[in-house]
Design a protein around this motif. Sequence first.
Motif, mmCIF file in Angstrom:
data_model
loop_
_atom_site.group_PDB
_atom_site.id
_atom_site.type_symbol
_atom_site.label_atom_id
_atom_site.label_comp_id
_atom_site.label_asym_id
_atom_site.label_seq_id
_atom_site.Cartn_x
_atom_site.Cartn_y
_atom_site.Cartn_z
ATOM 1 N N SER A 40 0.862 -1.182 0.000
ATOM 2 C CA SER A 40 0.000 0.000 0.000
ATOM 3 C C SER A 40 0.897 1.229 0.000
ATOM 4 C CB SER A 40 -0.887 -0.016 1.253
ATOM 5 O OG SER A 40 -1.240 1.302 1.629
ATOM 6 N N THR A 41 0.812 2.029 -1.069
ATOM 7 C CA THR A 41 1.663 3.231 -1.099
ATOM 8 C C THR A 41 1.211 4.208 -0.015
ATOM 9 O OG1 THR A 41 0.332 3.901 -3.016
ATOM 10 C CG2 THR A 41 2.588 3.180 -3.435
ATOM 11 N N GLY A 42 -0.100 4.198 0.320
ATOM 12 C CA GLY A 42 -0.578 5.042 1.421
ATOM 13 C C GLY A 42 0.126 4.662 2.722
ATOM 14 N N LEU A 44 3.004 3.081 3.014
ATOM 15 C CA LEU A 44 4.438 3.395 2.905
ATOM 16 C C LEU A 44 4.674 4.887 3.135
ATOM 17 C CD1 LEU A 44 5.397 1.213 -0.223
ATOM 18 C CD2 LEU A 44 5.950 0.744 2.178
ATOM 19 N N LEU A 45 3.770 5.712 2.581
ATOM 20 C CA LEU A 45 3.920 7.168 2.756
ATOM 21 C C LEU A 45 3.651 7.573 4.201
ATOM 22 C CD1 LEU A 45 2.194 8.332 -0.553
ATOM 23 C CD2 LEU A 45 4.610 8.664 0.035
ATOM 24 N N ARG A 46 2.625 6.952 4.830
ATOM 25 C CA ARG A 46 2.344 7.280 6.242
ATOM 26 C C ARG A 46 3.550 6.901 7.120
ATOM 27 N NH1 ARG A 46 -2.880 6.465 4.469
ATOM 28 N NH2 ARG A 46 -2.749 4.213 4.499
ATOM 29 N N ALA A 47 4.195 5.767 6.783
ATOM 30 C CA ALA A 47 5.385 5.348 7.545
ATOM 31 C C ALA A 47 6.523 6.363 7.335
ATOM 32 C CB ALA A 47 5.830 3.952 7.111
ATOM 33 N N VAL A 62 0.533 17.394 1.431
ATOM 34 C CA VAL A 62 -0.298 16.948 0.301
ATOM 35 C C VAL A 62 -1.301 15.905 0.782
ATOM 36 C CG1 VAL A 62 -0.262 15.896 -2.000
ATOM 37 C CG2 VAL A 62 1.668 17.294 -1.262
ATOM 38 N N MET A 63 -0.835 14.986 1.615
ATOM 39 C CA MET A 63 -1.723 13.928 2.120
ATOM 40 C C MET A 63 -2.809 14.517 3.014
ATOM 41 S SD MET A 63 1.099 10.995 2.858
ATOM 42 C CE MET A 63 -0.007 9.665 3.321
ATOM 43 N N GLU A 64 -2.429 15.472 3.844
ATOM 44 C CA GLU A 64 -3.426 16.095 4.736
ATOM 45 C C GLU A 64 -4.505 16.817 3.951
ATOM 46 O OE1 GLU A 64 -1.059 18.395 7.418
ATOM 47 O OE2 GLU A 64 -0.593 16.634 8.668
ATOM 48 N N GLY A 66 -5.515 15.874 0.985
ATOM 49 C CA GLY A 66 -6.248 14.913 0.157
ATOM 50 C C GLY A 66 -5.811 14.891 -1.298
ATOM 51 N N GLY A 67 -4.662 15.540 -1.602
ATOM 52 C CA GLY A 67 -4.150 15.526 -2.985
ATOM 53 C C GLY A 67 -3.270 14.318 -3.237
ATOM 54 N N LEU A 68 -2.712 14.260 -4.429
ATOM 55 C CA LEU A 68 -1.822 13.143 -4.756
ATOM 56 C C LEU A 68 -0.370 13.575 -4.585
ATOM 57 C CD1 LEU A 68 -3.365 11.413 -7.916
ATOM 58 C CD2 LEU A 68 -3.630 10.827 -5.498
ATOM 59 N N VAL A 69 0.392 12.747 -3.924
ATOM 60 C CA VAL A 69 1.824 12.963 -3.747
ATOM 61 C C VAL A 69 2.497 12.778 -5.116
ATOM 62 C CG1 VAL A 69 3.861 12.011 -2.563
ATOM 63 C CG2 VAL A 69 1.669 12.173 -1.352
ATOM 64 N N SER A 70 3.623 13.475 -5.353
ATOM 65 C CA SER A 70 4.246 13.424 -6.684
ATOM 66 C C SER A 70 4.650 11.992 -7.063
ATOM 67 C CB SER A 70 5.483 14.320 -6.724
ATOM 68 O OG SER A 70 6.528 13.707 -6.009
ATOM 69 N N ASP A 94 -2.103 -1.843 -3.594
ATOM 70 C CA ASP A 94 -3.298 -1.234 -3.012
ATOM 71 C C ASP A 94 -3.061 0.283 -2.984
ATOM 72 O OD1 ASP A 94 -4.796 0.002 -0.975
ATOM 73 O OD2 ASP A 94 -4.121 -1.347 0.591
ATOM 74 N N GLY A 95 -3.745 0.993 -3.886
ATOM 75 C CA GLY A 95 -3.561 2.449 -3.933
ATOM 76 C C GLY A 95 -2.446 2.879 -4.863
ATOM 77 N N PHE A 96 -1.970 1.971 -5.677
ATOM 78 C CA PHE A 96 -0.944 2.261 -6.692
ATOM 79 C C PHE A 96 -1.192 1.342 -7.885
ATOM 80 C CE2 PHE A 96 2.895 1.527 -9.018
ATOM 81 C CZ PHE A 96 3.499 2.767 -9.072
ATOM 82 N N PRO A 97 -1.092 1.805 -9.122
ATOM 83 C CA PRO A 97 -0.824 3.184 -9.541
ATOM 84 C C PRO A 97 -2.060 4.070 -9.410
ATOM 85 C CG PRO A 97 -1.111 1.788 -11.474
ATOM 86 C CD PRO A 97 -1.178 0.885 -10.275
ATOM 87 N N ARG A 98 -1.825 5.384 -9.321
ATOM 88 C CA ARG A 98 -2.924 6.338 -9.183
ATOM 89 C C ARG A 98 -2.906 7.373 -10.297
ATOM 90 N NH1 ARG A 98 -3.604 5.691 -3.240
ATOM 91 N NH2 ARG A 98 -5.289 6.951 -2.435
ATOM 92 N N THR A 99 -1.870 7.365 -11.142
ATOM 93 C CA THR A 99 -1.809 8.303 -12.275
ATOM 94 C C THR A 99 -1.317 7.517 -13.495
ATOM 95 O OG1 THR A 99 0.524 8.849 -11.911
ATOM 96 C CG2 THR A 99 -1.087 10.213 -10.742
ATOM 97 N N GLY A 101 1.164 8.309 -15.288
ATOM 98 C CA GLY A 101 2.628 8.258 -15.172
ATOM 99 C C GLY A 101 3.064 7.082 -14.308
ATOM 100 N N GLN A 102 2.361 6.855 -13.205
ATOM 101 C CA GLN A 102 2.707 5.723 -12.326
ATOM 102 C C GLN A 102 2.440 4.393 -13.015
ATOM 103 O OE1 GLN A 102 0.736 6.113 -8.503
ATOM 104 N NE2 GLN A 102 1.507 8.193 -8.187
ATOM 105 N N ALA A 103 1.340 4.329 -13.784
ATOM 106 C CA ALA A 103 1.016 3.071 -14.487
ATOM 107 C C ALA A 103 2.105 2.755 -15.510
ATOM 108 C CB ALA A 103 -0.350 3.178 -15.162
ATOM 109 N N ARG A 170 -7.226 6.262 14.076
ATOM 110 C CA ARG A 170 -8.051 6.757 12.957
ATOM 111 C C ARG A 170 -7.173 7.678 12.127
ATOM 112 N NH1 ARG A 170 -13.974 5.933 13.815
ATOM 113 N NH2 ARG A 170 -14.053 4.916 15.838
ATOM 114 N N ARG A 171 -7.288 7.576 10.793
ATOM 115 C CA ARG A 171 -6.441 8.402 9.929
ATOM 116 C C ARG A 171 -6.885 9.863 9.950
ATOM 117 N NH1 ARG A 171 -6.045 5.234 4.292
ATOM 118 N NH2 ARG A 171 -6.006 7.389 3.614
ATOM 119 N N PRO A 172 -5.910 10.787 10.014
ATOM 120 C CA PRO A 172 -6.285 12.203 10.034
ATOM 121 C C PRO A 172 -6.943 12.670 8.732
ATOM 122 C CG PRO A 172 -3.883 11.939 9.975
ATOM 123 C CD PRO A 172 -4.466 10.578 10.186
#
Length: 228
Positions: A40-42, A44-47, A62-64, A66-70, A94-99, A101-103, A170-172
């Motif tokens: 889950s990239t979400g 991994l990013l939260r970590a 960016v996460m706070e 609700g946008g997409l991280v680069s 899970d949650g990747f790819p999201r753009t 470019g990522q695909a 709970r996630r912020p």
Amino acid sequence: MADSQVEARPAVIILLGPPGAGKGTQARMLQERFGLVQLSTGDLLRAAVAAGTEAGKQAKAVMEAGGLVSDEIVLAVLKDRMEDPDVREGIILDGFPRTTGQAAALDSLLAEQGQKVSAAVSLEVDDAAMVERIAGRFTCANCGEGYHDRFKPPAVDGVCDKCGSTEFTRRPDDNADTVRERMAAYHAQTAPLIAHYERLGVLSRVDAMGPIKDIGQALGAVVQRATG
Ligand code: AMP
């Protein structure tokens, strides 16, 4: 028929769907059932945010919102994780790819390793129901098992079914305003990937509005076909 000359390729399963569609819950169930590893990239990013790494510092705001991280940051954390030996058995993204470019980056990364996407599953839901789903969700702070106030409470109130922990988080970014932004990002940037995987001939659609168990069965059948 098995061909001993042909080496089995590790499965690469992609779960697509808006926030709240159940990607994390289903990925964890598939992980247990098929021995695949949930990436889950979400998570991994939260970590990375919690660890205060450079990537985490850049991703936090960016996460706070609700946008997409680069793509650059997301691909860096994912590639790093994909070097760990446990992912060799196969992965559920899970949650990747999201753009787009990522695909494209994923397609080339897999091609370099002689691999390709085994199946991409679009979890189909009504947007309107997602805010309620997200607003009630929480996670065991110890083992990561996901729960929901209404749809999936622990069997014993305040105690994790899986590990017995009494600590939950709970996630912020699970608040109504941020969820709306995340939903918009999904429709603008991620939903077009459904057509990408349809063109590659690996797309399945699963109705993800029903009980978690039924969705798990439908999804399990897709993964079985793709990996069997
Ligand atoms: P998730 O846990 O998948 O809902 O992701 C939580 C947040 O992390 C998202 O709202 C984005 O800000 C960020 N994120 C997770 N995965 C990605 C990705 N593949 N591309 C860009 N941003 C991401």
